[in-house]
Write a protein that holds these residues in place. Structure first.
Motif, PDB file in Angstrom:
ATOM      1  N   PRO A 188     -20.715 -20.341 -13.186  1.00  0.00           N
ATOM      2  CA  PRO A 188     -20.199 -20.105 -11.968  1.00  0.00           C
ATOM      3  C   PRO A 188     -18.933 -21.295 -11.442  1.00  0.00           C
ATOM      4  O   PRO A 188     -19.634 -22.854 -11.685  1.00  0.00           O
ATOM      5  CB  PRO A 188     -20.637 -19.481 -10.845  1.00  0.00           C
ATOM      6  CG  PRO A 188     -22.485 -19.114 -11.692  1.00  0.00           C
ATOM      7  CD  PRO A 188     -22.258 -20.154 -12.492  1.00  0.00           C
ATOM      8  N   THR A 189     -17.781 -20.961 -10.962  1.00  0.00           N
ATOM      9  CA  THR A 189     -17.028 -21.937 -10.351  1.00  0.00           C
ATOM     10  C   THR A 189     -17.350 -22.641  -8.870  1.00  0.00           C
ATOM     11  O   THR A 189     -16.916 -23.571  -9.334  1.00  0.00           O
ATOM     12  CB  THR A 189     -15.534 -21.610 -10.756  1.00  0.00           C
ATOM     13  OG1 THR A 189     -15.269 -20.815 -10.154  1.00  0.00           O
ATOM     14  CG2 THR A 189     -15.672 -21.891 -11.820  1.00  0.00           C
ATOM     15  N   ALA A 190     -18.548 -21.808  -8.295  1.00  0.00           N
ATOM     16  CA  ALA A 190     -18.084 -22.399  -6.584  1.00  0.00           C
ATOM     17  C   ALA A 190     -19.630 -23.092  -6.491  1.00  0.00           C
ATOM     18  O   ALA A 190     -20.932 -22.643  -7.564  1.00  0.00           O
ATOM     19  CB  ALA A 190     -18.724 -21.064  -6.189  1.00  0.00           C
ATOM     20  N   THR A 191     -19.311 -24.353  -6.031  1.00  0.00           N
ATOM     21  CA  THR A 191     -20.427 -24.916  -5.772  1.00  0.00           C
ATOM     22  C   THR A 191     -21.175 -25.246  -4.354  1.00  0.00           C
ATOM     23  O   THR A 191     -20.018 -25.387  -3.785  1.00  0.00           O
ATOM     24  CB  THR A 191     -20.166 -26.563  -6.584  1.00  0.00           C
ATOM     25  OG1 THR A 191     -19.506 -26.809  -6.567  1.00  0.00           O
ATOM     26  CG2 THR A 191     -20.679 -25.950  -8.329  1.00  0.00           C
ATOM     27  N   ALA A 192     -21.641 -25.898  -4.269  1.00  0.00           N
ATOM     28  CA  ALA A 192     -22.151 -26.099  -2.544  1.00  0.00           C
ATOM     29  C   ALA A 192     -21.605 -27.775  -2.496  1.00  0.00           C
ATOM     30  O   ALA A 192     -21.806 -27.971  -3.336  1.00  0.00           O
ATOM     31  CB  ALA A 192     -23.673 -26.942  -2.885  1.00  0.00           C
ATOM     32  N   ARG A 193     -20.567 -28.102  -1.904  1.00  0.00           N
ATOM     33  CA  ARG A 193     -19.552 -29.169  -1.190  1.00  0.00           C
ATOM     34  C   ARG A 193     -21.466 -29.761  -0.653  1.00  0.00           C
ATOM     35  O   ARG A 193     -22.225 -30.020  -0.234  1.00  0.00           O
ATOM     36  CB  ARG A 193     -18.878 -28.978   0.038  1.00  0.00           C
ATOM     37  CG  ARG A 193     -18.359 -30.275   0.192  1.00  0.00           C
ATOM     38  CD  ARG A 193     -17.462 -30.412   1.737  1.00  0.00           C
ATOM     39  NE  ARG A 193     -18.120 -29.977   2.371  1.00  0.00           N
ATOM     40  CZ  ARG A 193     -18.469 -31.067   3.074  1.00  0.00           C
ATOM     41  NH1 ARG A 193     -18.648 -32.037   2.916  1.00  0.00           N
ATOM     42  NH2 ARG A 193     -19.223 -30.710   4.645  1.00  0.00           N
ATOM     43  N   PRO A 194     -21.868 -31.691  -0.992  1.00  0.00           N
ATOM     44  CA  PRO A 194     -23.198 -32.494  -0.856  1.00  0.00           C
ATOM     45  C   PRO A 194     -22.088 -32.894  -0.179  1.00  0.00           C
ATOM     46  O   PRO A 194     -21.226 -33.287   0.239  1.00  0.00           O
ATOM     47  CB  PRO A 194     -23.225 -33.621  -1.887  1.00  0.00           C
ATOM     48  CG  PRO A 194     -22.050 -32.702  -3.220  1.00  0.00           C
ATOM     49  CD  PRO A 194     -20.869 -32.047  -2.658  1.00  0.00           C
ATOM     50  N   THR A 195     -23.246 -32.792   1.487  1.00  0.00           N
ATOM     51  CA  THR A 195     -23.118 -33.354   2.688  1.00  0.00           C
ATOM     52  C   THR A 195     -23.285 -34.422   2.853  1.00  0.00           C
ATOM     53  O   THR A 195     -23.763 -35.293   2.250  1.00  0.00           O
ATOM     54  CB  THR A 195     -23.849 -32.396   3.809  1.00  0.00           C
ATOM     55  OG1 THR A 195     -25.620 -32.860   3.054  1.00  0.00           O
ATOM     56  CG2 THR A 195     -23.818 -30.712   3.188  1.00  0.00           C
ATOM     57  N   VAL A 196     -22.920 -35.427   4.066  1.00  0.00           N
ATOM     58  CA  VAL A 196     -23.096 -36.908   4.109  1.00  0.00           C
ATOM     59  C   VAL A 196     -23.347 -36.964   5.395  1.00  0.00           C
ATOM     60  O   VAL A 196     -23.100 -35.961   6.111  1.00  0.00           O
ATOM     61  CB  VAL A 196     -21.897 -37.606   4.641  1.00  0.00           C
ATOM     62  CG1 VAL A 196     -21.143 -37.084   2.588  1.00  0.00           C
ATOM     63  CG2 VAL A 196     -20.839 -36.840   5.022  1.00  0.00           C
ATOM     64  N   PRO A 197     -24.352 -37.987   5.793  1.00  0.00           N
ATOM     65  CA  PRO A 197     -24.970 -38.267   6.786  1.00  0.00           C
ATOM     66  C   PRO A 197     -24.046 -39.073   8.149  1.00  0.00           C
ATOM     67  O   PRO A 197     -23.108 -39.143   8.071  1.00  0.00           O
ATOM     68  CB  PRO A 197     -26.223 -39.426   6.363  1.00  0.00           C
ATOM     69  CG  PRO A 197     -25.215 -40.243   5.689  1.00  0.00           C
ATOM     70  CD  PRO A 197     -24.742 -39.181   4.677  1.00  0.00           C
ATOM     71  N   GLU A 198     -24.082 -37.962   9.079  1.00  0.00           N
ATOM     72  CA  GLU A 198     -23.071 -38.277  10.440  1.00  0.00           C
ATOM     73  C   GLU A 198     -23.721 -39.877  11.071  1.00  0.00           C
ATOM     74  O   GLU A 198     -24.771 -40.597  10.300  1.00  0.00           O
ATOM     75  CB  GLU A 198     -23.722 -37.169  11.620  1.00  0.00           C
ATOM     76  CG  GLU A 198     -23.358 -35.657  10.761  1.00  0.00           C
ATOM     77  CD  GLU A 198     -22.190 -35.896  11.206  1.00  0.00           C
ATOM     78  OE1 GLU A 198     -20.884 -36.153  11.123  1.00  0.00           O
ATOM     79  OE2 GLU A 198     -21.882 -34.274  10.423  1.00  0.00           O
ATOM     80  N   ASP A 199     -22.442 -40.031  11.280  1.00  0.00           N
ATOM     81  CA  ASP A 199     -21.939 -41.633  11.338  1.00  0.00           C
ATOM     82  C   ASP A 199     -22.473 -41.889  12.783  1.00  0.00           C
ATOM     83  O   ASP A 199     -22.995 -40.591  13.885  1.00  0.00           O
ATOM     84  CB  ASP A 199     -20.974 -42.664  11.761  1.00  0.00           C
ATOM     85  CG  ASP A 199     -19.900 -42.664  10.195  1.00  0.00           C
ATOM     86  OD1 ASP A 199     -20.743 -42.732   9.008  1.00  0.00           O
ATOM     87  OD2 ASP A 199     -19.077 -42.596  10.628  1.00  0.00           O
ATOM     88  N   ALA A 242     -24.945 -30.611 -10.424  1.00  0.00           N
ATOM     89  CA  ALA A 242     -24.586 -31.557 -11.861  1.00  0.00           C
ATOM     90  C   ALA A 242     -22.894 -31.783 -11.021  1.00  0.00           C
ATOM     91  O   ALA A 242     -22.469 -33.085 -11.546  1.00  0.00           O
ATOM     92  CB  ALA A 242     -24.114 -29.990 -13.067  1.00  0.00           C
ATOM     93  N   ALA A 243     -22.521 -30.161 -10.270  1.00  0.00           N
ATOM     94  CA  ALA A 243     -21.505 -31.346  -9.670  1.00  0.00           C
ATOM     95  C   ALA A 243     -21.631 -32.145  -8.981  1.00  0.00           C
ATOM     96  O   ALA A 243     -20.958 -32.505  -8.479  1.00  0.00           O
ATOM     97  CB  ALA A 243     -21.024 -29.829  -9.298  1.00  0.00           C
ATOM     98  N   ALA A 244     -22.177 -32.056  -7.426  1.00  0.00           N
ATOM     99  CA  ALA A 244     -22.900 -33.238  -6.630  1.00  0.00           C
ATOM    100  C   ALA A 244     -22.915 -34.376  -7.595  1.00  0.00           C
ATOM    101  O   ALA A 244     -22.434 -35.793  -7.285  1.00  0.00           O
ATOM    102  CB  ALA A 244     -24.309 -33.095  -6.117  1.00  0.00           C
ATOM    103  N   ARG A 303     -29.161 -38.287  -3.804  1.00  0.00           N
ATOM    104  CA  ARG A 303     -30.294 -37.816  -3.488  1.00  0.00           C
ATOM    105  C   ARG A 303     -30.061 -36.376  -3.467  1.00  0.00           C
ATOM    106  O   ARG A 303     -31.103 -35.732  -4.043  1.00  0.00           O
ATOM    107  CB  ARG A 303     -30.568 -38.109  -2.147  1.00  0.00           C
ATOM    108  CG  ARG A 303     -31.168 -39.822  -1.620  1.00  0.00           C
ATOM    109  CD  ARG A 303     -31.916 -40.182  -0.726  1.00  0.00           C
ATOM    110  NE  ARG A 303     -30.881 -39.646   0.262  1.00  0.00           N
ATOM    111  CZ  ARG A 303     -30.588 -41.231   0.966  1.00  0.00           C
ATOM    112  NH1 ARG A 303     -30.591 -41.839   0.036  1.00  0.00           N
ATOM    113  NH2 ARG A 303     -29.246 -40.788   2.309  1.00  0.00           N
ATOM    114  N   GLN A 304     -29.120 -35.898  -3.305  1.00  0.00           N
ATOM    115  CA  GLN A 304     -29.114 -34.893  -3.254  1.00  0.00           C
ATOM    116  C   GLN A 304     -28.133 -33.890  -4.235  1.00  0.00           C
ATOM    117  O   GLN A 304     -29.075 -32.905  -5.120  1.00  0.00           O
ATOM    118  CB  GLN A 304     -27.849 -34.209  -2.757  1.00  0.00           C
ATOM    119  CG  GLN A 304     -27.614 -34.469  -0.743  1.00  0.00           C
ATOM    120  CD  GLN A 304     -26.548 -33.669  -0.227  1.00  0.00           C
ATOM    121  OE1 GLN A 304     -25.360 -33.835  -0.486  1.00  0.00           O
ATOM    122  NE2 GLN A 304     -26.402 -33.714   0.952  1.00  0.00           N
TER     123      GLN A 304
END
Length: 341
Positions: free
Chosen positions: A330-341, A172-174, A243-244
């Motif tokens: 919970p308030t803590a969520t995983a940070r969505p990652t992004v592809p490296e350039d 939901a956060a992502a 996608r995440q």
């Protein structure tokens, strides 16, 4: 129709009904894509979503629209007053302030929405008064946690889940982040006029773009291949976050899935429109066509009908939206990652 929604949600107090109706009007006027998706929710859950949207819009307007001459300190003071009134309302003071505050505090109580989500949101709104750029995606995400991820966390208890809310929370956060990244890309020109650039600086620099070049393109109406390349990379970054978020859709209450799926498709359609038009976001805003919106709405209605029929069968229901008094997610969520350039 809006009164039917309030009746379905068992909202009977006249002042509270008026407050929710004001939030609904804000949603209908300013959040067309969001409002269309909300129409696919069960009627009893729509007022809560309107209230959450209305509060977010109210705070955003303080940041951007409280008179062009208003100093940052004046806008910060207005946000402080808003937070004080919200805190009073959450503590049970019915005379705490504006109708929007009344509605959102009622929603927070009904669905046990953690107050920290509102605190984090207002903290990000304050940062817009002083921060005009973000060096990296990590820096941008610190801002988006409060401005977007917590919006997904606020709405999740309203939607309901088929299992523990904590399992669906990171998705939901992502999705909240994906929606905001889409808005950032769509509104590059408008945000630049306000002195803000939400595309990370390291992404722009990798393609030879700086703020001066953005201003030149904005003022002349001319495009630059370096800007186009940077915006294409920002689009790819945003699609990676979608996608995440996607695995979270099946975790939602089946009768809420058509709403979120419609929002997922419509916001993704904004990215499609930007790309198909050659990334002209410094000069005009992209929008999903009416035909596309109608098709998504029709598909959503069909899915909603099927979900309701399934829910009526013995054993076909899902975990309902969290009632008042339920344990907050919970308030803590995983940070969505992004592809490296």
């Amino acid at each position: 129709m809006s009164h039917r929604e309030l009746d379905a949600a068992h909202i009977t107090d006249p002042a509270l009904r008026s407050a929710y109706l004001r939030c609904r009007r804000l949603n209908a006027r300013h959040g067309r894509t969001y409002f269309l998706a909300t129409r696919l929710l069960p009627a009893a859950r729509r007022p809560a979503v309107h209230a959450l949207y209305g509060f977010a819009r109210w705070a955003d307007d303080i940041v951007d629209d409280v008179g062009e001459s208003a100093a940052p300190a004046q806008r910060a003071a207005a946000l402080d007053r808003l937070e004080t009134r919200l805190r009073q309302a959450l503590d049970g003071d019915p005379a705490a302030g504006e109708p929007v505050v009344l509605a959102v505090s009622d929603t927070a109580a009904r669905y046990a929405i953690a107050p920290i989500h509102f605190t984090d949101f207002l903290a990000s709104m304050r940062s817009d008064l002083t921060v005009g750029a973000y060096a990296t995606y990590d820096d941008l995400y610190t801002y988006m946690h409060g401005s977007a991820a917590v919006i997904g966390l606020q709405i999740l208890p309203v939607l309901g889940t088929v299992g523990p809310q904590a399992e669906a929370a990171p998705y939901a956060a992502a999705l909240g982040v994906a929606f905001q990244l889409t808005n950032f890309l769509r509104d590059v020109g408008e945000d630049l006029d306000r002195g803000r650039v939400y595309v990370p600086e390291d992404l722009l620099t990798a393609h030879g773009v700086d703020r001066d070049l953005l201003h030149w393109s904005r003022s002349t109406g001319r495009r630059d291949r370096r800007i186009t390349a940077a915006l294409r990379a920002a689009e790819a970054m945003t699609r990676a976050v979608y996608r995440q978020a996607a695995p979270g859709l099946p975790l939602l209450d089946p009768v809420a899935r058509p709403c979120i799926r419609a929002a997922y498709v419509l916001y993704g359609g904004i990215l499609d429109a930007i790309a198909d038009d050659g990334y002209p976001v410094l000069h005009r805003r992209a929008a999903v066509s009416r035909r596309r919106r109608a098709a998504v709405a029709a598909d959503g209605l069909a899915r909603l009908t099927a979900a309701r029929l399934t829910a009526r069968r013995p054993g076909g229901g899902a975990t309902p939206a969290a009632p008042a008094g339920a344990r907050p997610i919970p308030t803590a969520t995983a940070r969505p990652t992004v592809p490296e350039d």
